[in-house]
Design an enzyme around this catalytic site. Structure first.
Site, short mmCIF file in Angstrom:
data_model
loop_
_atom_site.label_atom_id
_atom_site.label_comp_id
_atom_site.label_asym_id
_atom_site.label_seq_id
_atom_site.Cartn_x
_atom_site.Cartn_y
_atom_site.Cartn_z
N GLY A 64 -24.32 -0.77 29.59
CA GLY A 64 -23.31 0.26 29.89
C GLY A 64 -21.95 -0.35 30.16
N GLN A 82 -23.83 -4.59 23.30
CA GLN A 82 -25.25 -4.37 23.65
C GLN A 82 -25.69 -5.29 24.79
OE1 GLN A 82 -26.63 -1.91 22.10
NE2 GLN A 82 -28.59 -2.01 23.17
N ILE A 100 1.95 0.06 6.85
CA ILE A 100 2.63 -1.23 6.80
C ILE A 100 2.74 -1.82 8.20
CG2 ILE A 100 4.70 -2.46 6.01
CD1 ILE A 100 2.86 -1.01 3.82
N ARG A 116 -25.62 -11.50 35.21
CA ARG A 116 -26.24 -10.20 35.44
C ARG A 116 -27.76 -10.35 35.64
NH1 ARG A 116 -25.50 -4.91 36.98
NH2 ARG A 116 -26.78 -3.49 35.73
N THR A 123 0.81 -1.22 0.00
CA THR A 123 0.00 0.00 0.00
C THR A 123 0.85 1.27 0.00
OG1 THR A 123 -1.68 -1.21 1.23
CG2 THR A 123 -1.84 1.19 1.27
N ALA A 147 -2.29 4.62 -3.43
CA ALA A 147 -2.64 3.30 -3.98
C ALA A 147 -3.01 2.34 -2.86
CB ALA A 147 -1.47 2.74 -4.79
N GLU A 178 -6.14 -5.99 3.90
CA GLU A 178 -5.98 -7.09 2.92
C GLU A 178 -7.16 -7.10 1.93
OE1 GLU A 178 -4.16 -10.69 4.21
OE2 GLU A 178 -3.24 -9.69 5.93
#
Ligand SMILES: Cc1cc2nc3c(=O)[nH]c(=O)nc-3n(C[C@H](O)[C@H](O)[C@H](O)COP(=O)(O)OP(=O)(O)OC[C@H]3O[C@@H](n4cnc5c(N)ncnc54)[C@H](O)[C@@H]3O)c2cc1C
Length: 392
Positions: A349, A345, A164, A276, A133, A137, A372
């Site tokens: 919290g 979710q 990189i 919970r 990269t 490009a 990739e």
């Protein structure tokens, strides 16, 4: 805890693969998971984890036995990546990029080149990086501008590489550069093994990132870096083909990282939903939470099974390898993003704060949809396999 993967029967793994998977899983639980939050917080490359993976021969997996490697097949490498990523996505990149950066040599390296570099890479003494990269490009890799000019028995490379992974810690970088600007688009590039440090080579900066924060993402400059012609991998003009063949084989590694991240988030969400209590009952007994967990499990398992099948198809040298590679990365990356978001979710919290690892996993998951080849590029690869190139 929820089972961490389907039964061995469903996965159709060999005895060796089950042993390797379970060994790496134990290592990840005992030695890597306890470091994950700190690696994320400091953003520092985890040198201790590199040493651990080297000492345990995990970094040797991609390399042939005759050069000190373990000679693991693609599925075996992916099993290891998955188990490390389940604990820490940053740490899984150490193995992923050791493979990615070395793949040009595995695919197109001469026996001399392999004998010269593989022993140190397999032992984890040298880290590899893959430099394709550039600032202008990314998805359009064929348009890179870095130049490699032949000069007697040498090439001289000038250009800039961006994003990189491990570019600042690697000792061997496979670099793609233009050798013939006038050649047809896919014949302009060649691939080179660049040993660093080298005169004219500089790490210009490291990026500050959303996730995989302990994995260094470097901008590299090459200012007339001279290397022997013997460091060219493959023939002049083969670079683009080598890059694409590399990605066909490395994208399942990203999919494995994504499956691991998704499984890690699901494990945390299930454990939390069991404990919970709200409105006098555990939240896992609310149908909406139970359904979310069931969907997360089914999606993760579907991505895993597609990945394992893809590994078999690619390993067999199937002509359709590019499509399978793109499909497993596409599905697994989207699954990781969805499952980690849902895990946040489920924790409410507590999912949003760093007391629990799911917010980190959600941030880490995003990169699997980008590097990739973005998810859009994976769709292009799949569509091309179905329809042929638009210009064909
Ligand atoms: C953390 C990190 C690590 C990385 N590690 C490496 C590495 O080790 N080595 C390396 O060489 N590179 C690496 N990369 C680069 C990565 O592979 C690129 O960022 C990626 O391929 C996308 O390129 P780009 O960022 O230039 O986006 P662009 O190509 O500019 O894309 C921008 C948007 O346009 C879309 N798009 C582009 N072309 C098309 C098209 N034809 N059709 C539809 N949509 C399109 C993309 O999907 C995206 O949504 C890394 C990147 C990051 C962020």
């Amino acid at each position: 805890m929820v089972p961490m993967s389907a039964s061995n029967a469903a996965d159709r793994l060999t005895e060796e693969q089950v042993l390797l998977r379970d060994t790496v899983r134990d290592l990840a639980v005992a030695r890597i998971a306890p470091r994950a939050a700190e690696i994320d917080r400091t953003g520092e490359f985890p040198e201790d984890i590199r040493q651990l993976l080297a000492a345990q021969d995990v970094l040797a997996l991609p390399f042939p036995v005759e050069h000190g490697g373990v000679g693991g097949d693609l599925l075996t490498i992916c099993l290891a990546i998955e188990q490390i990523a389940r604990a820490c996505a940053t740490s899984s990149l150490i193995l992923m990029v050791q493979e990615l950066g070395s793949l040009p040599l595995l695919i197109a390296g001469s026996p001399d080149q392999q004998a010269r570099w593989f022993p140190d890479l397999a032992a984890g003494r040298t880290l590899a990086a893959f430099a394709l990269t550039e600032p202008e490009a990314g998805s359009d890799a064929a348009s890179i501008r870095a130049r490699a000019v032949a000069d007697g028995d040498s090439y001289v490379i000038t250009g800039t590489k961006r994003f990189i992974t491990n570019g600042s810690v690697a000792g061997l970088i496979t670099v793609f550069a233009v050798t013939d600007p006038d050649a047809p688009r896919h014949r302009r590039l060649s691939c080179f093994a660049v040993e660093v440090p080298a005169e004219g080579f500089r790490v210009e900066r490291l990026e500050h990132k959303l996730g995989i924060r302990g994995s260094p993402t470097a901008e590299l400059s090459f200012n007339a870096v001279r290397l022997p012609a013997a460091n060219r991998i493959g023939a002049e003009g083969d670079g683009f083909g080598i890059a694409m063949a590399t990605l066909d084989r490395s994208r399942p590694g990203v999919a494995a990282q994504a499956v691991g991240i998704a499984q890690g988030a699901l494990d945390v969400a299930v454990a939390y939903a069991r404990e919970r209590k709200q409105f006098g009952q555990r939240i896992g007994d609310f149908q909406m939470i139970a359904a979310m967990l069931a969907d997360m499990d089914a999606q993760t398992e579907a991505a895993r099974q597609l990945l394992y099948t893809a590994c078999g198809v690619i390993e067999a040298g199937d002509a359709d390898a590019a499509r399978w590679s793109a499909m497993c990365k596409l599905i697994a990356g989207d699954t990781a993003m969805r499952v980690t978001t849902d895990a946040v979710q489920v924790l409410g919290g507590y999912g949003y704060i760093d007391e629990f690892p799911v917010e980190r996993m959600m941030r880490d998951a995003k990169i699997t949809q980008i590097y990739e080849g973005t998810q859009q590029v994976q769709r292009l690869v799949i569509a091309r396999a179905l329809l042929g190139r638009p210009d064909a």
